[in-house]
Design a protein around this motif. Structure first.
Motif, PDB file in Angstrom:
ATOM      1  N   GLY A 130       0.807  -1.211   0.000  1.00  0.00           N
ATOM      2  CA  GLY A 130       0.000   0.000   0.000  1.00  0.00           C
ATOM      3  C   GLY A 130       0.837   1.256   0.000  1.00  0.00           C
ATOM      4  N   LYS A 131       0.149   2.369  -0.143  1.00  0.00           N
ATOM      5  CA  LYS A 131       0.817   3.651  -0.275  1.00  0.00           C
ATOM      6  C   LYS A 131       0.289   4.611   0.779  1.00  0.00           C
ATOM      7  CE  LYS A 131       2.258   6.708  -3.974  1.00  0.00           C
ATOM      8  NZ  LYS A 131       1.590   7.768  -4.697  1.00  0.00           N
ATOM      9  N   PHE A 132       1.211   5.358   1.370  1.00  0.00           N
ATOM     10  CA  PHE A 132       0.902   6.253   2.484  1.00  0.00           C
ATOM     11  C   PHE A 132       0.497   7.659   2.005  1.00  0.00           C
ATOM     12  CE2 PHE A 132       2.906   9.724   4.806  1.00  0.00           C
ATOM     13  CZ  PHE A 132       2.261   9.647   6.026  1.00  0.00           C
ATOM     14  N   PHE A 133      -0.536   8.216   2.615  1.00  0.00           N
ATOM     15  CA  PHE A 133      -0.932   9.601   2.340  1.00  0.00           C
ATOM     16  C   PHE A 133      -1.224  10.344   3.637  1.00  0.00           C
ATOM     17  CE2 PHE A 133      -1.999   7.634  -1.682  1.00  0.00           C
ATOM     18  CZ  PHE A 133      -1.587   8.587  -2.598  1.00  0.00           C
ATOM     19  N   GLU A 134      -0.918  11.625   3.627  1.00  0.00           N
ATOM     20  CA  GLU A 134      -1.364  12.483   4.716  1.00  0.00           C
ATOM     21  C   GLU A 134      -2.501  13.341   4.166  1.00  0.00           C
ATOM     22  OE1 GLU A 134       1.596  14.947   6.658  1.00  0.00           O
ATOM     23  OE2 GLU A 134       0.070  16.509   6.802  1.00  0.00           O
ATOM     24  N   ILE A 135      -3.555  13.451   4.949  1.00  0.00           N
ATOM     25  CA  ILE A 135      -4.709  14.232   4.503  1.00  0.00           C
ATOM     26  C   ILE A 135      -4.944  15.334   5.513  1.00  0.00           C
ATOM     27  CG2 ILE A 135      -7.182  14.138   3.984  1.00  0.00           C
ATOM     28  CD1 ILE A 135      -6.544  10.996   3.681  1.00  0.00           C
ATOM     29  N   ARG A 136      -5.138  16.533   5.035  1.00  0.00           N
ATOM     30  CA  ARG A 136      -5.444  17.606   5.988  1.00  0.00           C
ATOM     31  C   ARG A 136      -6.340  18.662   5.351  1.00  0.00           C
ATOM     32  NH1 ARG A 136       0.427  19.560   5.394  1.00  0.00           N
ATOM     33  NH2 ARG A 136       0.212  21.538   4.332  1.00  0.00           N
ATOM     34  N   PRO A 137      -7.071  19.404   6.200  1.00  0.00           N
ATOM     35  CA  PRO A 137      -7.904  20.468   5.662  1.00  0.00           C
ATOM     36  C   PRO A 137      -7.018  21.507   4.992  1.00  0.00           C
ATOM     37  CG  PRO A 137      -8.431  20.038   7.977  1.00  0.00           C
ATOM     38  CD  PRO A 137      -7.161  19.305   7.665  1.00  0.00           C
ATOM     39  N   SER A 138      -7.453  22.047   3.861  1.00  0.00           N
ATOM     40  CA  SER A 138      -6.585  22.925   3.071  1.00  0.00           C
ATOM     41  C   SER A 138      -6.217  24.214   3.796  1.00  0.00           C
ATOM     42  CB  SER A 138      -7.238  23.240   1.732  1.00  0.00           C
ATOM     43  OG  SER A 138      -8.481  23.845   1.933  1.00  0.00           O
ATOM     44  N   HIS A 139      -7.029  24.619   4.786  1.00  0.00           N
ATOM     45  CA  HIS A 139      -6.717  25.870   5.488  1.00  0.00           C
ATOM     46  C   HIS A 139      -5.672  25.670   6.583  1.00  0.00           C
ATOM     47  CE1 HIS A 139      -9.652  23.904   8.044  1.00  0.00           C
ATOM     48  NE2 HIS A 139      -9.219  24.635   9.030  1.00  0.00           N
ATOM     49  N   LYS A 140      -5.322  24.422   6.854  1.00  0.00           N
ATOM     50  CA  LYS A 140      -4.399  24.123   7.949  1.00  0.00           C
ATOM     51  C   LYS A 140      -2.958  24.063   7.468  1.00  0.00           C
ATOM     52  CE  LYS A 140      -7.117  23.151  11.554  1.00  0.00           C
ATOM     53  NZ  LYS A 140      -7.043  23.938  12.783  1.00  0.00           N
ATOM     54  N   ARG A 141      -2.062  24.617   8.287  1.00  0.00           N
ATOM     55  CA  ARG A 141      -0.644  24.397   8.063  1.00  0.00           C
ATOM     56  C   ARG A 141      -0.332  23.003   8.561  1.00  0.00           C
ATOM     57  NH1 ARG A 141       2.384  28.774   7.006  1.00  0.00           N
ATOM     58  NH2 ARG A 141       1.262  30.740   7.081  1.00  0.00           N
ATOM     59  N   TYR A 142       0.867  22.529   8.259  1.00  0.00           N
ATOM     60  CA  TYR A 142       1.199  21.183   8.700  1.00  0.00           C
ATOM     61  C   TYR A 142       1.073  21.063  10.216  1.00  0.00           C
ATOM     62  CZ  TYR A 142       3.406  16.914   9.913  1.00  0.00           C
ATOM     63  OH  TYR A 142       3.633  15.682  10.454  1.00  0.00           O
ATOM     64  N   ASP A 143       0.292  20.141  10.661  1.00  0.00           N
ATOM     65  CA  ASP A 143       0.129  19.874  12.084  1.00  0.00           C
ATOM     66  C   ASP A 143      -0.369  18.446  12.226  1.00  0.00           C
ATOM     67  OD1 ASP A 143      -0.528  19.633  14.710  1.00  0.00           O
ATOM     68  OD2 ASP A 143      -1.930  21.314  14.752  1.00  0.00           O
ATOM     69  N   PRO A 144       0.506  17.547  12.726  1.00  0.00           N
ATOM     70  CA  PRO A 144       0.113  16.137  12.813  1.00  0.00           C
ATOM     71  C   PRO A 144      -1.118  15.942  13.687  1.00  0.00           C
ATOM     72  CG  PRO A 144       2.363  16.477  13.621  1.00  0.00           C
ATOM     73  CD  PRO A 144       1.858  17.806  13.200  1.00  0.00           C
ATOM     74  N   ALA A 145      -1.427  16.918  14.558  1.00  0.00           N
ATOM     75  CA  ALA A 145      -2.580  16.778  15.447  1.00  0.00           C
ATOM     76  C   ALA A 145      -3.897  16.933  14.695  1.00  0.00           C
ATOM     77  CB  ALA A 145      -2.501  17.801  16.567  1.00  0.00           C
ATOM     78  N   THR A 146      -3.896  17.631  13.572  1.00  0.00           N
ATOM     79  CA  THR A 146      -5.153  17.843  12.849  1.00  0.00           C
ATOM     80  C   THR A 146      -5.235  17.005  11.572  1.00  0.00           C
ATOM     81  OG1 THR A 146      -4.218  19.732  11.698  1.00  0.00           O
ATOM     82  CG2 THR A 146      -5.438  20.190  13.711  1.00  0.00           C
ATOM     83  N   ALA A 147      -4.136  16.412  11.180  1.00  0.00           N
ATOM     84  CA  ALA A 147      -4.132  15.610   9.957  1.00  0.00           C
ATOM     85  C   ALA A 147      -4.730  14.229  10.227  1.00  0.00           C
ATOM     86  CB  ALA A 147      -2.714  15.464   9.430  1.00  0.00           C
ATOM     87  N   VAL A 148      -5.106  13.581   9.145  1.00  0.00           N
ATOM     88  CA  VAL A 148      -5.520  12.186   9.209  1.00  0.00           C
ATOM     89  C   VAL A 148      -4.593  11.471   8.238  1.00  0.00           C
ATOM     90  CG1 VAL A 148      -7.341  10.606   8.423  1.00  0.00           C
ATOM     91  CG2 VAL A 148      -7.919  12.534   9.894  1.00  0.00           C
ATOM     92  N   PHE A 149      -4.257  10.252   8.549  1.00  0.00           N
ATOM     93  CA  PHE A 149      -3.340   9.528   7.681  1.00  0.00           C
ATOM     94  C   PHE A 149      -4.059   8.361   7.021  1.00  0.00           C
ATOM     95  CE2 PHE A 149      -1.187  11.844  10.907  1.00  0.00           C
ATOM     96  CZ  PHE A 149      -0.222  12.510  10.183  1.00  0.00           C
ATOM     97  N   ALA A 150      -3.650   8.051   5.832  1.00  0.00           N
ATOM     98  CA  ALA A 150      -4.343   7.008   5.088  1.00  0.00           C
ATOM     99  C   ALA A 150      -3.341   6.137   4.358  1.00  0.00           C
ATOM    100  CB  ALA A 150      -5.307   7.639   4.086  1.00  0.00           C
ATOM    101  N   VAL A 151      -3.701   4.888   4.234  1.00  0.00           N
ATOM    102  CA  VAL A 151      -2.926   3.969   3.404  1.00  0.00           C
ATOM    103  C   VAL A 151      -3.896   3.397   2.385  1.00  0.00           C
ATOM    104  CG1 VAL A 151      -1.553   1.859   3.344  1.00  0.00           C
ATOM    105  CG2 VAL A 151      -1.327   3.441   5.262  1.00  0.00           C
ATOM    106  N   VAL A 152      -3.521   3.471   1.124  1.00  0.00           N
ATOM    107  CA  VAL A 152      -4.386   2.904   0.090  1.00  0.00           C
ATOM    108  C   VAL A 152      -3.790   1.589  -0.401  1.00  0.00           C
ATOM    109  CG1 VAL A 152      -5.283   5.170  -0.607  1.00  0.00           C
ATOM    110  CG2 VAL A 152      -3.325   4.205  -1.817  1.00  0.00           C
ATOM    111  N   PHE A 153      -4.667   0.621  -0.515  1.00  0.00           N
ATOM    112  CA  PHE A 153      -4.277  -0.720  -0.973  1.00  0.00           C
ATOM    113  C   PHE A 153      -5.015  -1.033  -2.262  1.00  0.00           C
ATOM    114  CE2 PHE A 153      -4.145  -0.855   3.659  1.00  0.00           C
ATOM    115  CZ  PHE A 153      -2.970  -1.539   3.927  1.00  0.00           C
ATOM    116  N   SER A 154      -4.360  -1.730  -3.159  1.00  0.00           N
ATOM    117  CA  SER A 154      -5.097  -2.265  -4.317  1.00  0.00           C
ATOM    118  C   SER A 154      -6.172  -3.166  -3.767  1.00  0.00           C
ATOM    119  CB  SER A 154      -4.184  -3.094  -5.212  1.00  0.00           C
ATOM    120  OG  SER A 154      -3.152  -2.316  -5.696  1.00  0.00           O
ATOM    121  N   LYS A 155      -7.359  -3.099  -4.351  1.00  0.00           N
ATOM    122  CA  LYS A 155      -8.449  -3.953  -3.866  1.00  0.00           C
ATOM    123  C   LYS A 155      -8.003  -5.414  -3.907  1.00  0.00           C
ATOM    124  CE  LYS A 155     -12.413  -1.019  -4.926  1.00  0.00           C
ATOM    125  NZ  LYS A 155     -12.910  -0.640  -3.616  1.00  0.00           N
TER     126      LYS A 155
END
Ligand SMILES: [Zn+2]
Length: 143
Positions: free
Chosen positions: A115-140
């Motif tokens: 799988g592949k790692f992504f960080e997702i965050r609201p566009s108005h936010k600066r980098y802050d691990p406390a407000t981000a959500v992390f995702a891993v995408v896997f081939s089905k």
């Protein structure tokens, strides 16, 4: 901050339910979805605008109120479930499943299974691990 993380599971559940009625309404020149529409209460809907930069995905969620858009309050502190639903929709179209985690370490650990790692965050936010959500995408099928 603690509570924001604690309700990730709840938001993932709501996001997965919202996916059923979601639709991709806009794409960029590379044919990647950039706007996903989700039905909301009382016949209204939300739109999530997705930005991509490497393994960072930004999301902006707004509520269509008929005479314009209102800012979605769910994204004040973190990524709202609408935005998470939009990510699931976009990934599914490309043939991927998504697993969300509240912190980067858990996501990185998941990539050990593929799988592949992504960080997702609201566009108005600066980098802050406390407000981000992390995702891993896997081939089905891949887990
Ligand atoms: Zn939202």
């Amino acid at each position: 901050m603690g509570t924001v993380k604690q309700n990730l599971g709840k938001r993932v559940k709501k996001a997965r339910m919202a996916v059923t009625f979601a639709a991709i309404v806009k794409r960029n020149r590379l044919n990647q979805p950039t706007v996903v529409r989700l039905p909301a209460t009382k016949g209204t809907h939300n739109e999530v605008i997705i930005g991509r930069s490497g393994n960072l995905m930004t999301t902006e969620c707004r509520k269509d109120i008929g005479r314009g858009f209102d800012y979605c309050k769910g994204q004040v502190q973190t990524v709202c479930y609408h935005a998470m639903a939009a990510i699931i929709v976009v990934a599914a179209e490309a043939g991927y499943d998504v697993r969300f985690t509240a912190n980067k370490e858990d996501a990185i650990n998941l990539t050990n299974l593929g799988g592949k790692f992504f960080e997702i965050r609201p566009s108005h936010k600066r980098y802050d691990p406390a407000t981000a959500v992390f995702a891993v995408v896997f081939s089905k099928g891949e887990k």
